[in-house]
Design a protein around this motif. Structure first.
Motif, PDB file in Angstrom:
ATOM      1  N   VAL A 287       0.836  -1.202   0.000  1.00 46.26           N
ATOM      2  CA  VAL A 287       0.000   0.000   0.000  1.00 46.26           C
ATOM      3  C   VAL A 287       0.872   1.255   0.000  1.00 46.26           C
ATOM      4  N   HIS A 288       1.945   1.254   0.777  1.00 39.30           N
ATOM      5  CA  HIS A 288       2.853   2.411   0.777  1.00 39.30           C
ATOM      6  C   HIS A 288       3.521   2.591  -0.580  1.00 39.30           C
ATOM      7  N   ALA A 289       3.829   1.471  -1.244  1.00 41.37           N
ATOM      8  CA  ALA A 289       4.409   1.579  -2.589  1.00 41.37           C
ATOM      9  C   ALA A 289       3.426   2.246  -3.542  1.00 41.37           C
ATOM     10  N   LEU A 290       2.160   1.864  -3.451  1.00 37.67           N
ATOM     11  CA  LEU A 290       1.144   2.460  -4.312  1.00 37.67           C
ATOM     12  C   LEU A 290       0.917   3.934  -3.974  1.00 37.67           C
ATOM     13  N   GLN A 291       0.936   4.243  -2.698  1.00 35.92           N
ATOM     14  CA  GLN A 291       0.813   5.651  -2.301  1.00 35.92           C
ATOM     15  C   GLN A 291       2.006   6.460  -2.812  1.00 35.92           C
ATOM     16  N   GLY A 292       3.178   5.856  -2.752  1.00 30.70           N
ATOM     17  CA  GLY A 292       4.362   6.552  -3.239  1.00 30.70           C
ATOM     18  C   GLY A 292       4.303   6.847  -4.721  1.00 30.70           C
ATOM     19  N   SER A 293       3.636   5.951  -5.483  1.00 30.03           N
ATOM     20  CA  SER A 293       3.535   6.175  -6.924  1.00 30.03           C
ATOM     21  C   SER A 293       2.672   7.386  -7.248  1.00 30.03           C
ATOM     22  N   GLU A 300       7.083  14.918  -0.538  1.00 37.83           N
ATOM     23  CA  GLU A 300       5.885  14.135  -0.263  1.00 37.83           C
ATOM     24  C   GLU A 300       6.194  12.640  -0.274  1.00 37.83           C
ATOM     25  N   LEU A 301       7.134  12.249  -1.122  1.00 36.23           N
ATOM     26  CA  LEU A 301       7.481  10.841  -1.252  1.00 36.23           C
ATOM     27  C   LEU A 301       8.321  10.334  -0.089  1.00 36.23           C
ATOM     28  N   ARG A 302       9.220  11.173   0.440  1.00 33.38           N
ATOM     29  CA  ARG A 302      10.212  10.719   1.416  1.00 33.38           C
ATOM     30  C   ARG A 302       9.594  10.041   2.643  1.00 33.38           C
TER      31      ARG A 302
END
Length: 394
Positions: A287-293, A300-302
């Motif tokens: 889920v965090h990977a998808l949010q990061g995308s 915002e990504l860090r």
């Protein structure tokens, strides 16, 4: 049998060679071979660093997956026990069965019934038992499932029952399988196969792999889909960790920023209830990977990636050889510039879950972010689509 496979590690060993090696002076059927194979698969764990795979039409291959110390004494016992079980089955006419408890009270339970013989030929009853044993062995490799194939109290209380039948028509064989809910009797999944009687053993391998693929995927398999529906019907106020995991997975698959937030909320609730629920940790990392995308700036990504790293590390601590965790570790190793290790762990994930559509699809997608996997990722993607009947939506 295990010692013979080990002596030919990395090479395909035919069924005839295995039967000659184990029963050189005893007349046995191939049912005995399948029983031994199922027993060995049941005992293969992460600590052995080994996997046993079917090679349709050719035989079996035992492969080393990671450099680990092999518990030799344990495997001598397993091999002897497997041969004794299969020999007893031939001489006494009974089928060995097992229970594969996961130790997790929230694990979905499934009981495997022998496939019913619908013809006048009695040998299909024995082959129906062997098919059920092979399916149980493959499903038992999914540590999140509690698999039984023996009429015990736990089998009677199983949440799902897999049953089926075998029909012989001239020289053609038709096999049907169906998964039903024990509570309601509703059929939640079904499939059928046809083939020539002369190709039965290859057909048995194909059916076992297909059933394991259709039922065993934790995100998109038939059991997971049915459990998600039941979780919604019972409400969300008092859901246990597993139900939060299922609902979190469903929100994840909506692939929208708002759904990711809801998914993370349910997964974190699952972790609060059971901090050792490693599947919730590894799915939260996705889920965090998808949010990061969806992040639009480095700032915002860090924090999203920092949280993802901490989550992956916790999943690795809880169960380092879980296939979903290994897929996430692939990203982490690449993030740390260890691309050789990244490729090794992504291939290890696929070796451990060759019939899990979710693992295969994610490995094909995530793996190429860190490695050049070439035809392997195409093969994984194609295999995932073949195993997952809902793949376009997935």
């Amino acid at each position: 049998m295990f010692d013979h496979l080990l002596a030919h590690r990395g090479k395909v060993v035919s069924k005839d060679d295995l039967m000659d090696a184990v029963w050189p002076d005893v007349e046995v059927t191939e049912n005995s071979l399948y029983q031994c194979i199922a027993e060995i698969r049941k005992q293969l764990g992460p600590e052995t660093g080994l996997t046993l795979s079917n090679v349709p039409g050719r035989g079996y291959v035992l492969e080393q997956t990671e450099a680990t110390e092999r518990p030799r004494a344990r495997w001598r016992w397993v091999t002897a026990a497997a041969v004794a079980v299969a020999t007893a089955m031939v001489l006494g006419g009974w089928l060995a069965v097992w229970n594969n408890p996961t130790g997790d009270n929230s694990a979905p339970s499934i009981h495997i019934e022998p496939f019913e013989n619908m013809s006048d030929n009695s040998h299909w009853s024995r082959l129906g038992q062997a098919l059920a044993a092979d399916i149980a062995g493959q499903l038992a490799l999914n540590a999140w499932l509690d698999v039984t194939s023996k009429r015990t109290a736990s089998a009677i209380e199983a949440r799902y029952v897999l049953s089926g039948d075998i029909q012989e028509q001239a020289s053609e064989i038709q096999v049907q399988a169906r998964l039903s809910s024990s509570d309601t009797g509703v059929i939640v999944w079904a499939d059928k196969w046809r083939g020539a009687e002369s190709d039965w053993f290859d057909m048995q391998d194909a059916i076992s792999t297909a059933v394991s693929g259709a039922l065993g995927a934790e995100w998109s398999g038939a059991i997971a889909r049915s459990d998600r529906s039941a979780a919604h019907l019972r409400g969300t106020d008092d859901l246990d960790a597993y139900e939060h995991f299922l609902i979190g997975t469903e929100y994840k698959h909506r692939f929208t920023p708002a759904a990711y937030l809801k998914s993370a909320e349910h997964l974190r609730r699952a972790i609060e209830i059971d901090p050792s629920f490693h599947k919730a940790w590894s799915t939260l990392a996705v889920v965090h990977a998808l949010q990061g995308s969806n992040a639009s700036t480095p700032s915002e990504l860090r924090p999203i990636m920092e949280a993802r790293i901490a989550i992956i590390e916790e999943a690795m601590r809880l169960k380092p050889d879980d296939p979903q965790t290994l897929v996430q570790r692939n990203w982490l190793e690449g993030h740390r510039w260890d691309f050789d290790r990244a490729e090794k762990v992504i291939r290890r994930a696929v070796e451990l879950a060759p019939a899990n559509a979710d693992v295969l699809a994610e490995a094909a997608w995530v793996g190429n972010w860190r490695n050049v996997l070439g035809e392997s990722s195409v093969e994984w993607s194609d295999r995932s689509k073949a195993l997952n009947e809902t793949w376009p939506e997935w």
